[in-house]
Design an enzyme around this catalytic site. Sequence first.
Site, PDB file in Angstrom:
ATOM      1  N   HIS A   1      -4.102   1.123  11.865  1.00 32.31           N
ATOM      2  CA  HIS A   1      -3.899  -0.133  12.605  1.00 32.31           C
ATOM      3  C   HIS A   1      -5.261  -0.749  12.914  1.00 32.31           C
ATOM      4  CE1 HIS A   1      -2.648  -3.135  15.290  1.00 32.31           C
ATOM      5  NE2 HIS A   1      -1.599  -2.534  15.818  1.00 32.31           N
TER       6      HIS A   1
ATOM      7  N   ASN B   1     -10.331  -2.856   2.328  1.00 33.27           N
ATOM      8  CA  ASN B   1      -9.981  -2.893   0.906  1.00 33.27           C
ATOM      9  C   ASN B   1     -11.224  -2.660   0.058  1.00 33.27           C
ATOM     10  OD1 ASN B   1      -7.240  -3.398   1.149  1.00 33.27           O
ATOM     11  ND2 ASN B   1      -7.437  -5.614   0.985  1.00 33.27           N
TER      12      ASN B   1
ATOM     13  N   HIS C   1       0.828  -1.211   0.000  1.00 30.89           N
ATOM     14  CA  HIS C   1       0.000   0.000   0.000  1.00 30.89           C
ATOM     15  C   HIS C   1       0.864   1.264   0.000  1.00 30.89           C
ATOM     16  CE1 HIS C   1      -3.855  -2.115   0.814  1.00 30.89           C
ATOM     17  NE2 HIS C   1      -3.070  -2.984   1.429  1.00 30.89           N
TER      18      HIS C   1
ATOM     19  N   TYR D   1       0.890  -4.095  12.201  1.00 27.13           N
ATOM     20  CA  TYR D   1       0.789  -2.670  11.869  1.00 27.13           C
ATOM     21  C   TYR D   1       1.630  -1.776  12.784  1.00 27.13           C
ATOM     22  CZ  TYR D   1      -2.598  -3.865   8.301  1.00 27.13           C
ATOM     23  OH  TYR D   1      -3.187  -4.392   7.188  1.00 27.13           O
TER      24      TYR D   1
END
Length: 727
Positions: free
Chosen positions: A341, A150, A77, A364
Amino acid sequence: MAQNEKSKNSNQKLEDLERFKEYGSGEFLTTNQGLKVNDNQNSLKAGERGATLLEDFILREKITHFDHERIPERIVHARGSAAHGYFQVYESLGKYTKAKFLNDPALKTPVFVRFSTVAGSRGSSDLARDVRGFSVKFYTQEGNYDLVGNNMPVFFIQDAIKFPDLIHAVKPEPHNEIPQAASAHDTFWDFISLMPESTHMIMWAMSDRAIPRSLRMMEGFGVHTFRFVNEQGEGSFVKFHWKPLLGVHSVAWDEATKISGKDPDFHRRDLWEAIDTGAFPEWELGIQIVKEEDEHKFDFDLLDPTKIIPEELVPIQLVGKLTLDRNPDNFFAETEQVAFHPGHLVPGIDFTNDPLLQGRLFSYTDTQLSRLGSPNFHEIPINRSLPTVHNNQRDGHMRQQVNKGRVSYEPNSLGDNHPMQAKAAEGGFTSYAERIDAKKVRARSNSFFDHFSQATLFFNSQSEPEKNHIVDAFSFELGKVEIPEIRKRMVGILTLVDKDLAAKVADNLGIEVPEPPAQLNHSVPADGNPEEFQPFTKEQKPDASTALSMLNTKKDSIKTRKIAILAANGVDEKSLNDMKNALTAEGAVPMIIAPKLGKIKGIKGNETKVDMSFLTTASVLFDAVFVPGGAQSAATLADDADAIHFINEAYRHCKVIGAEADGIDVLKASYLGKNFPVTPLEMDVQAAEGVVLIFRDGEGSNRESEFIKAVAQHRFWDRELKSKVPA
Ligand code: HDE
């Protein structure tokens, strides 16, 4: 409390960021120490032509800072764009969750949303075939809540331990760092063809969902099943959806590859411009709720992130709206430094045991430590929560907070035992007390082993053009694979999804349809026995789900659609302006494209400003094309190869094409001339298959409305079934 009250206002994050902003205007240039700089042009030298002196602390500071401007890009990402906005719930969801921001319809919760591609580097094209990240940070009065989702509702793998393998396989190959931002290469398909659990996701990734028209026109999904917990401590399972108000739309693959060259910032620019011009992107938040006692009522496991809950089984309730209304002030400070996160929670929202989600909870924070360089990344302005942080965590690189007093431990008597724990009634977070009575094993549940039913459900739910695009995408990607064994193995997997799909892909690859793999890899340990695994029994299952096809999306507006109006000297200004004004009134963005920049002169002598020339733009950057009347303009365009290419290409990509009066001659000179979908009758307006012809250059009231109606359809994909335009 006073602090909390302030966040009733969605501007609170803006106010919070304000104190960190620096405007520079009207100010003197200073060093990092605040010293005013007298000469920002010349370094300090021994004589005018002499050697530069080490003493020059101003030069050293400037260069040193520059040398360290970059931070590691995100492992995945990396390429993203983001915006500020707010979220508001329609009605209290108190029945399901005690999360305050989901309970009070009067509350406008500030948000920062980052969209991204997954595989490419920071500088890669926006239009890669890829999953898109859709991360939302809610700055709630109870702390930050991150929904890191997503634009596809499922994922490639079921267990976090496979994530590094998946990403290594899709990233550029390690020996030559090729290809950038593309999954069409051997290592990706080698991995996928050996991981049957990825089959459902790969169907989504090969569909047009992977090449959105706009970040504003894609759905978002939380992917995992999460848990809501209400004030009574009752839990329920929840799946999160974001539904764009502009509908779900994509571009064509040929178009995507061309956009990557013409404007690699296509999505980023589109988001920025929409917000900049006040066309604020909006999504509704949808939830699917499953009661705790219904956990096992499906033919799939709710904890399996490769499965959706079909909307036919559990309808989506639309419960609130997300609006993005402000662009970031500084890309690095905000979009690059924002740290999401999935473990940033607020009371009322909790996890399930989805093994993919559980693994993310570790990753994360860990990645921010190396990316942002310090455990104090929460102190970066964009990451700060609205409630002030009070704890005994101390020090570390780049610490901003100045903790006062002697006490940095708990329990303590020297500080009255402050900061102190909060009871649940005082907003203290308590984890959902799920009963777990189990052996410690490395294993996967049998209920995760049906890898194909939902892949088939997805394929069955697509329209014919969408199915064809999926066939083309597999054929393209596997066509780029060099090792025949990998191609064959993957087509073998496709036979388990749909025989026709496999046969068509095999044909395009010039191979016989292979047998499915004799033994599927069910991710068993080295000494496990794959035979022991039996697919979960299937019972209720819809054959198709309408929500899965983009063809069934909203098509009721042309807001923000970009329309190219092709014109040259001698254009009929009335024809041009009437259409331009009608489109603008509907919220579309018409632009005048001409052979050259500058101005064009109309038949009545009026001048019109040209927005772009054929050199600086291309049909792939527009949603539709219109050619106004005017004999001289039409003759010039009909004779201009770039204009004809523009129309041919737009036609190939199934876009709406309109022309008025003499403008129709330009269409006749294009590919359309050979294959006109409408036999021109001398009627006022005729429209078929997205081609709108306005014969009478008069006042007919439906002159523009027919064109507008067609543009709202977005694309006329059925055209592709007839012929492929050579453009
Ligand atoms: Fe991520 N993911 N992910 N992911 N992910 C990251 O975190 C990871 C997964 C998603 O805009 C990284 O801050 C693991 C699923 C988005 O800043 C990293 C696993 C979903 C973003 C990471 C997953 C996502 C990330 C890289 C498997 C959809 C961009 C930089 C267990 C629900 C966030 C960062 C942004 C980013 C790890 C799987 C979505 C490395 C280990 C499933 C949207 O921590």
